[in-house]
Design an enzyme around this catalytic site. Structure first.
Site, short mmCIF file in Angstrom:
data_model
loop_
_atom_site.label_atom_id
_atom_site.label_comp_id
_atom_site.label_asym_id
_atom_site.label_seq_id
_atom_site.Cartn_x
_atom_site.Cartn_y
_atom_site.Cartn_z
N SER A 22 50.30 3.39 18.89
CA SER A 22 50.40 4.29 19.74
C SER A 22 50.16 4.41 21.04
CB SER A 22 48.97 5.63 18.82
OG SER A 22 48.64 6.01 20.37
N TYR B 34 40.42 4.33 16.22
CA TYR B 34 41.69 4.44 16.18
C TYR B 34 42.37 3.69 17.33
CZ TYR B 34 45.97 6.85 16.60
OH TYR B 34 47.52 6.97 16.63
N1 LIG Z 1 50.06 12.14 16.11
C1 LIG Z 1 49.60 11.81 17.35
O1 LIG Z 1 49.81 12.64 17.94
C2 LIG Z 1 50.11 10.36 17.05
C3 LIG Z 1 50.56 10.32 18.95
C4 LIG Z 1 50.35 8.41 18.42
C5 LIG Z 1 50.99 8.07 17.34
N2 LIG Z 1 50.51 8.03 15.32
C6 LIG Z 1 50.74 7.68 14.53
O2 LIG Z 1 52.14 8.15 13.88
C7 LIG Z 1 51.68 8.06 12.67
C8 LIG Z 1 52.49 9.13 12.09
O3 LIG Z 1 51.95 10.46 12.35
P1 LIG Z 1 51.55 11.93 12.05
O4 LIG Z 1 51.43 12.68 12.95
O5 LIG Z 1 52.74 12.04 11.28
O6 LIG Z 1 50.90 11.43 11.24
P2 LIG Z 1 50.31 12.58 10.05
O7 LIG Z 1 51.12 13.60 10.01
O8 LIG Z 1 48.90 13.25 10.68
O9 LIG Z 1 50.31 11.80 8.91
C9 LIG Z 1 49.73 11.10 8.57
C10 LIG Z 1 50.07 9.92 7.06
O10 LIG Z 1 48.82 9.04 6.73
C11 LIG Z 1 49.03 9.39 5.32
N3 LIG Z 1 47.08 8.38 5.15
C12 LIG Z 1 46.35 8.38 5.38
N4 LIG Z 1 45.86 7.45 4.69
C13 LIG Z 1 46.50 7.30 4.31
C14 LIG Z 1 45.59 5.93 3.17
N5 LIG Z 1 44.71 5.72 2.61
N6 LIG Z 1 46.86 6.03 2.47
C15 LIG Z 1 47.72 6.10 2.74
N7 LIG Z 1 48.29 7.10 3.03
C16 LIG Z 1 47.72 7.34 4.66
C17 LIG Z 1 48.52 10.81 5.09
O11 LIG Z 1 49.02 11.39 3.81
P3 LIG Z 1 47.60 12.41 3.41
O12 LIG Z 1 48.75 13.53 3.08
O13 LIG Z 1 47.06 11.20 1.91
O14 LIG Z 1 46.74 12.53 3.45
C18 LIG Z 1 49.99 11.09 5.78
O15 LIG Z 1 50.86 11.04 5.92
C19 LIG Z 1 50.59 7.70 12.48
O16 LIG Z 1 50.33 6.57 11.93
C20 LIG Z 1 49.85 7.62 13.94
O17 LIG Z 1 48.94 7.22 13.81
C21 LIG Z 1 50.36 9.46 15.81
#
Ligand SMILES: NC(=O)c1ccc[n+]([C@@H]2O[C@H](COP(=O)([O-])OP(=O)(O)OC[C@H]3O[C@@H](n4cnc5c(N)ncnc54)[C@H](OP(=O)(O)O)[C@@H]3O)[C@@H](O)[C@H]2O)c1
Ligand SMILES: Cc1cc2nc3c(=O)[nH]c(=O)nc-3n(C[C@H](O)[C@H](O)[C@H](O)COP(=O)(O)OP(=O)(O)OC[C@H]3O[C@@H](n4cnc5c(N)ncnc54)[C@H](O)[C@@H]3O)c2cc1C
Lengths: 416, 254
Positions: B144, B157
């Protein structure tokens, strides 16, 4: 676990085809004898083994990720010559151009042609012309001799190394009186004019290929050539004294092309190691397809698509078209009597993947096929459509290699 | 196997309900992907995600996977690789945490760090080893922009992502020349697409845009990808902004 000493071992090499796309790591073994090749084959790991020549195939046919790759370029001896019968026996890693250079002073020329590729690679890529017999190392480590007409022979020609390792080949030779071809070029305003000329009863010549511009005005140049007999050399020409001499300097033609004479193809060793244009770090994708005779409208359609205004095909700048006289015998043989169209496009061209998928559909609909030895991206579902005898190949392979010892990135990708 | 244009035929998505992960899966299924393993904590959402991808024609299998249960990673993930080729591993799990609350709840802060960093280190190492034995494949790690420089608004984070980012860069170098490719993806704030299909604020992006950038990065075998692209320049400028000024800059939440 990760980052293990795999790396520390020099025998592991990251390999690609000539297109330099999709690299994969394999244990690269370079056997110097048939016995060493058999030993390496028996010592393979769970991910199987595949033979490789000089890696000139465009795609991933000569790669085997996580497995063994037998690099055969050290098996390059000429082991027998029968001048009366007109055959030569050479090991599979022999470069066909080197073979031709060796035989030329004797007035002989391999019917298989000459080029930078190896004898084994040419056979496995489907160039079976003039191949009389071959020695094939099987999955069990035993080798056997196969003659033309044997089903395993036919499947090995164009079999992409998946039927075994070709150890040596017997090639038919034909006599040549001079080291030259007489070349003629004809220019056409566009591809339609070229095809009209070509289909309009032009006499077939052994070497004929056309180059069609995909940008600009779309002009086409047709080059035909025929071997020059001794009597055909111009009077007073230096070559009259030594008609079978090799070109003096590698890379420089012996004589200027004046008079339309040029050395036989493969005779002049390329000065630059790779004859492929540089496409930057991204590499290139080679597309080569066959269209059957009588489906010229499909060929025209493909060329029109390629040269279309927003077409990613334009990045290739020009396309090659050849006439193909006869289809191949084996179940995976690429040649189809009719036409062969090819071009190289930079892999980074936006929209190239989808565009080539569209071409595939058109080719398949016309009863044609994509050349697997050059392929790096065909959609697997189209394979049985393009190669209707695929099941026969699979059956044969299952009988000679039930545990799928011979495997390549290409066979995994296409589920061969 | 990946094709000459970097399109994978099989995908292992770690974080099976991740919006970015699923957008990428949909995009890749439209190209060459036929097999998808969804690894995640069992939930109705995970089952629904599997169903939606099946609807697109992929063969989908669900693998129970908890980032925090690192002891189970080798066995759980190893089984996936034992079953067949994996051309692409997309490490997309992660939690943003609640900065304000976590600051006064250290165990909660530790869970964020463990999920995003140690959990990811463990899963990435297991997958990297398997990819290496396979001799090919890509590991795509979602980092990120928050990991670029510590920010008041999200440093718990951010620090976990900073650790993951550096880890993934080093892993990429360790695997250089092995046929395995590691790509670090640094998105800005990701919001679902608005009515016009575009995010509202500048330098924010959508899961679909991140998916597109991942597909392009695979084709080019890129090592680092910023989404949106201009974020690379912004981040490089921000790196040189003096602390007192940087402290006061507004930041969108990740
Ligand atoms: N969204 C943003 O603005 C943003 C920006 C920059 C980077 N990112 C990064 O990009 C990645 C994906 O983002 P996203 O927006 O697609 O996220 P998201 O939709 O919130 O999904 C997060 C995922 O992580 C899983 N997860 C959380 N804790 C877990 C655990 N202990 N064991 C297994 N799975 C777990 C969740 O599963 P559950 O369904 O079981 O909770 C979900 O599948 C993340 O690493 C995030 O940090 C996001
Ligand atoms: C425009 C164009 C025209 C061409 N025209 C001709 C032509 O007229 N005649 C011709 O012969 N070639 C021709 N080629 C080359 C041909 O298509 C292949 O690229 C070439 O034969 C492969 O070269 P290689 O020996 O380096 O084999 P590689 O690229 O290393 O391998 C190619 C395939 O052969 C298999 N293989 C290699 N060696 C063996 C072996 N000993 N046993 C079993 N399998 C093996 C590999 O597993 C792989 O599947 C042409 C290529 C182009 C681009």
């Amino acid at each position: 676990m990760a980052v293990e000493p795999l790396l520390l071992d020099d025998d592991f090499a990251s390999l690609t085809g000539a297109g330099r796309t999709a690299p994969s790591l394999a244990l690269l073994v370079r056997p110097r004898s048939a016995a060493e090749a058999a030993g390496a084959l028996l010592g393979r790991g769970p991910r199987g083994a595949i033979a490789r020549g000089r890696g000139l195939a465009g795609g991933d046919a000569g790669q085997n990720a996580g497995g063994t790759v037998l690099g055969l370029t050290a098996l390059d001896r000429i082991t027998g010559l029968d001048r009366a019968a007109g055959t030569v026996v050479c090991e599979a890693g022999t470069e066909l151009g080197a073979l031709a250079r060796t035989l030329l002073p004797l007035g002989l020329w391999p019917c298989a042609g000459a080029g930078r590729w190896t004898a084994g690679g040419a056979v496995a890529s489907g160039y079976g012309q003039g191949v009389e017999e071959l020695e094939l190392l099987g999955a069990d480590g035993g080798s056997r001799r196969l003659r033309r007409g044997d089903p395993l022979f036919d499947a090995t020609v164009g079999g992409l190394g998946l039927t075994g390792v070709v150890l040596s080949v017997a090639l038919a030779l034909r006599p040549v009186e001079t080291a030259f071809l007489r070349e003629r070029t004809a220019r056409f305003p566009d591809a339609d004019a070229l095809l009209a000329h070509w289909t309009g009863g032009a006499p077939p010549e052994p070497y004929a290929r056309a180059r069609i511009e995909l940008t600009g005005r779309g002009r086409a140049v047709l080059t035909t050539a025929a071997p020059v007999p001794y009597a055909g050399l111009p009077r007073g020409h230096r070559a009259r004294r030594a008609p079978l001499a090799l070109p003096a300097l590698p890379g420089l033609p012996l004589l200027p092309r004046a008079g339309g004479l040029r050395p036989l193809p493969g005779l002049v060793r390329a000065r630059v190691p790779a004859p492929f244009p540089a496409y930057g770090s991204g590499g290139f994708v080679r597309y080569r397809c066959a269209v059957p005779e009588g489906r010229e409208e499909a060929l025209r359609g493909l060329l029109a698509l390629l040269a279309g205004r927003r077409s990613p095909g334009r990045a290739a700048r020009h396309a090659r078209v050849e006439r193909v006289g006869a289809g191949g015998a084996g179940p995976l043989a690429f040649p189809v009597r009719g036409w062969c169209l090819g071009f190289d496009a930079p892999a980074g061209t936006p929209g190239l993947g989808r565009f080539l998928d569209v071409l595939d559909e058109r080719v398949a609909a016309a009863g044609g096929r994509v050349c697997l030895a050059e392929d790096g991206r065909l959609r697997p579902a189209l394979l049985p459509v393009m190669y209707p005898r695929l099941d026969a190949f699979r059956e044969l392979r299952a009988s000679v290699d039930p545990r799928s010892v011979f495997r390549s990135d290409l066979s995994r990708r296409l589920g061969l | 196997m990946k094709d000459a244009l970097g399109a994978p035929q099989s995908l292992l998505l770690l974080g099976g309900t991740s919006a970015i992960g699923l957008a990428t899966a949909r995009r890749l299924i439209a190209r060459r992907t036929r097999t998808v393993w969804l690894a995640g904590r069992p939930s109705p959402e995970l089952a629904a995600a599997a169903g939606s991808l099946r609807g697109l024609g992929a063969e989908v299998r669900v693998v129970p996977f908890d980032a925090l249960d690192t002891d189970a990673h080798p066995e759980r993930l190893g089984r996936v690789f034992a079953e067949g080729e994996v051309d692409l591993v997309l490490l997309a799990f992660g939690v943003p945490g609640d900065q304000a609350r976590d600051e006064s709840d250290p165990p909660a802060a530790v869970r964020v760090a463990q999920t995003n960093y140690t959990g990811a280190v463990s899963a990435a190492l297991v997958c990297a080893g398997a990819l290496q034995a396979q001799g090919h494949g890509s590991l795509v790690v979602l980092s990120s922009v928050a990991g670029e420089r510590g920010r008041r608004a999200d440093f718990i984070y951010g620090s976990s992502k900073a650790g993951l980012d550096v880890f993934a860069q080093g892993l990429g170098d360790a695997l250089h020349g092995t046929g395995v490719h590691v790509m670090v993806v640094r998105p800005g704030a990701v919001r679902p697409a608005g009515a016009a299909g575009r995010p509202e604020a500048p330098l924010t992006t959508t899961p679909e845009a991140v998916a597109g950038a991942i597909e392009l990065g695979l084709r080019r075998r890129s090592e680092t990808v910023w989404v949106p692209g201009p974020l690379r320049l912004v981040a490089s400028a921000l790196r040189h902004v003096p602390r007192p000024l940087h402290r006061r800059l507004p930041v969108p939440r990740p």
